[in-house]
Design a protein around this motif. Structure first.
Motif, PDB file in Angstrom:
ATOM      1  N   SER A   1      -6.520  -7.789  -1.762  1.00  0.00           N
ATOM      2  CA  SER A   1      -6.799  -6.845  -2.719  1.00  0.00           C
ATOM      3  C   SER A   1      -8.285  -7.319  -3.344  1.00  0.00           C
ATOM      4  CB  SER A   1      -5.879  -6.920  -3.868  1.00  0.00           C
ATOM      5  OG  SER A   1      -5.488  -8.144  -4.561  1.00  0.00           O
TER       6      SER A   1
ATOM      7  N   THR B   1       0.828  -1.022  -0.013  1.00  0.00           N
ATOM      8  CA  THR B   1       0.034   0.065   0.047  1.00  0.00           C
ATOM      9  C   THR B   1       0.783   1.272   0.153  1.00  0.00           C
ATOM     10  OG1 THR B   1      -0.075  -0.126   2.406  1.00  0.00           O
ATOM     11  CG2 THR B   1      -2.007  -1.130   1.292  1.00  0.00           C
TER      12      THR B   1
ATOM     13  N   VAL C   1     -13.474  -4.227   5.178  1.00  0.00           N
ATOM     14  CA  VAL C   1     -12.700  -2.944   5.696  1.00  0.00           C
ATOM     15  C   VAL C   1     -13.954  -2.605   6.381  1.00  0.00           C
ATOM     16  CG1 VAL C   1     -11.544  -1.061   5.331  1.00  0.00           C
ATOM     17  CG2 VAL C   1     -10.916  -3.114   4.140  1.00  0.00           C
TER      18      VAL C   1
ATOM     19  N   ARG D   1      -3.396  -9.444   4.271  1.00  0.00           N
ATOM     20  CA  ARG D   1      -3.369  -8.759   3.152  1.00  0.00           C
ATOM     21  C   ARG D   1      -4.369  -8.960   2.198  1.00  0.00           C
ATOM     22  NH1 ARG D   1       1.172  -6.761   0.939  1.00  0.00           N
ATOM     23  NH2 ARG D   1      -0.085  -6.377  -0.953  1.00  0.00           N
TER      24      ARG D   1
ATOM     25  N   VAL E   1      -4.900   0.638   4.738  1.00  0.00           N
ATOM     26  CA  VAL E   1      -5.809   0.306   3.552  1.00  0.00           C
ATOM     27  C   VAL E   1      -5.736   1.507   2.556  1.00  0.00           C
ATOM     28  CG1 VAL E   1      -8.324  -0.225   3.017  1.00  0.00           C
ATOM     29  CG2 VAL E   1      -7.039  -0.985   5.267  1.00  0.00           C
TER      30      VAL E   1
ATOM     31  N   TRP F   1     -10.059  -5.376   8.344  1.00  0.00           N
ATOM     32  CA  TRP F   1      -9.486  -4.322   8.922  1.00  0.00           C
ATOM     33  C   TRP F   1     -10.590  -3.800   9.650  1.00  0.00           C
ATOM     34  CZ3 TRP F   1      -7.388  -7.138   5.475  1.00  0.00           C
ATOM     35  CH2 TRP F   1      -5.757  -6.955   5.274  1.00  0.00           C
TER      36      TRP F   1
ATOM     37  N   VAL G   1      -9.494  -2.195  -3.830  1.00  0.00           N
ATOM     38  CA  VAL G   1      -9.187  -2.031  -2.301  1.00  0.00           C
ATOM     39  C   VAL G   1      -8.026  -2.878  -2.048  1.00  0.00           C
ATOM     40  CG1 VAL G   1      -9.873  -2.159   0.031  1.00  0.00           C
ATOM     41  CG2 VAL G   1     -11.789  -1.523  -1.608  1.00  0.00           C
TER      42      VAL G   1
ATOM     43  N   ALA H   1      -5.093  -3.745   1.000  1.00  0.00           N
ATOM     44  CA  ALA H   1      -4.957  -3.630   2.511  1.00  0.00           C
ATOM     45  C   ALA H   1      -3.872  -4.490   2.768  1.00  0.00           C
ATOM     46  CB  ALA H   1      -6.008  -3.736   3.139  1.00  0.00           C
TER      47      ALA H   1
END
Length: 451
Positions: free
Chosen positions: A298, A271, A357, A296, A417, A376, A410, A412
């Motif tokens: 995406s 990120t 998230v 982690r 994030v 998250w 997204v 993270a």
């Protein structure tokens, strides 16, 4: 025989490259995407520099976002007497930047395609502006183009195109919205008849404008943004064009869904590097942290807005979630009641959701870690949620101080994030990789000093 280099072998580039080859000219093309086909009779170069080396005329059709970077790659290999025609649908400023980037390495001409290349092929109308516009017109007329020089000022041709786009792109946006409304009301055929009757080419024009607007929504939204910028410079109010641009962006999110390869490519990018590539704008607040170390993800954003402490909208979102989605939840930053726990995570896994998230609290942290489900959140709380609503799904939201729209990507990791706007995902990925390459080079230099 001319040597013609075509940079960008998408729809328009492929048509021109093939037309030059059919006209007996030597056509060579380059496109960085290996999935893009090589047109019949056209040689495929392995780089921009290889394509333009020794070329008499260069057609740049690499999209507005890449026009300047492509010119930068081409400049060292250009012949000083070559004609470099930038045909990208870009603003006058971009065309000026291209001319400045080439800076005498070739003669730059601003080209603007007026009309549909799909409909007219290489015989499409083209406006040309620049000191070499007359010569560029002769070179384009080889493939039947209706090329019209309009002066020596680079940017003048693209300026006219942007003025035209105010009408044409606005018309396309209006037609798609009218047809969607007719479909929703169960009156689609009647609405089609009404729209077709108002157009010169009737049903053919309706289909072309409807299909073309939906298919090219990303590029046309960017072109409309450039038109709006021009209107602002002219001090012309642009509420209709602004609405048309928003309509194109909506269509882009619906029809131009990021594919798995693009999403997965982001999984390899930290990120921090993405943030550096986007001027550090797009990070969620640092108070939103991974629930367990090492997580982690995406994925494609499925946005949720809910009343603080209430997770009814999360349950509803899971009924429409698709594999590859990441639920991004605006929970108002409330830390008193958990919006997510183990059971919702289990359901999300079954739907192929990649993670969540949440600007709010969650619970069952140990279980989430054991499941390997990335989350998250702003807090952890054992208190359960209410399930009364209200809430909304699939709207643009503010989460952790960042804007997130449905379909945005997204990313993270342990640092935080980041939200990448869908319409800028491809160019951001390229920029982030350049950041990583630069960092790797500097890291090695530092280590050599230490050694």
């Amino acid at each position: 025989m001319m040597k013609v280099a075509v940079l960008g072998l998408g729809e328009a580039g492929a048509i021109f490259a093939e037309a030059y080859a059919a006209a007996g000219q030597r056509a060579i093309g380059f496109d960085p995407a290996s999935t893009v086909r090589t047109p019949e009779g056209v040689d495929r170069a392995s780089s921009t520099a290889e394509a333009v080396a020794g070329a008499d005329v260069i057609l740049s059709l690499a999209t507005a976002a890449h026009a300047v970077s492509v010119a930068r790659e081409a400049a060292p290999a250009l012949r000083s007497d070559a004609v470099y025609i930038d045909l990208n649908a870009a603003s006058p400023q971009v065309k000026t930047d291209v001319a400045r980037t080439v800076d005498g390495a070739a003669r730059v001409v601003d080209g603007a395609l007026i009309g549909s290349v799909v409909k007219f092929g290489s015989k499409v109308d083209i406006l040309l502006a620049g000191p070499a516009a007359e010569e560029a017109a002769r070179m384009l007329q080889v493939v039947g183009a209706n090329a019209e020089p309009i002066g020596e000022t680079v940017g003048a041709a693209s300026g006219r195109k942007l003025l035209r786009s105010v009408f044409m792109k606005g018309l396309g946006a209006l037609i798609t919205e009218a047809l969607d409304a007719g479909r929703a009301a169960g009156e689609e055929e009647w609405m089609r008849e009404q729209v077709a009757a108002a157009l010169t080419d009737g049903t053919a024009a309706l289909e072309r404008l409807d299909n073309g607007t939906r298919l090219h929504a990303v590029r046309r939204s960017q072109e409309l943004d450039a038109s709006i910028a021009l209107l602002n410079e002219l001090r012309v109010e642009a509420p209709v064009s602004t609405g048309a641009a928003d309509r194109h962006r909506h269509l882009a999110r619906v029809t131009d869904v990021p594919d798995e390869r693009l999403i997965d490519a982001y999984a390899t990018i930290p990120t921090a590097a993405i943030g550096d590539a986007r001027d550090r704008l797009g990070f969620l607040s640092s108070r939103i942290r991974p629930v367990w170390a090492g997580a982690r993800l995406s994925g494609r954003a499925l946005t949720v807005r809910t009343r603080p402490g209430d997770n009814r909208a999360l349950h509803e979102a899971l009924t429409v979630a698709r594999p590859g989605d990441v639920l991004v939840v605006d929970g108002g930053g409330d830390d008193s009641r958990a919006l997510l726990g183990e059971l919702i995570a289990e359901r999300a896994i079954n739907k192929g959701v990649r993670g969540m998230v949440i600007d709010g609290a969650v619970r069952d942290a140990d279980e989430l870690r054991e499941l390997g489900f990335p989350v998250w959140s702003a807090a952890i709380s054992p208190a359960g949620p209410y399930k009364d609503g209200p809430g909304h799904i699939g709207r643009t939201i503010a989460v952790g101080g960042a804007v997130c729209s449905p379909g945005d990507i997204v990313v993270a990791d342990g640092d935080g994030v980041f939200v990448v706007p869908r319409l800028e995902a491809e160019r951001t990925l390229v920029a982030a990789r350049l950041v990583l390459a630069d960092e790797a080079e500097r890291r090695e230099a530092i280590r050599r000093e230490r050694a």
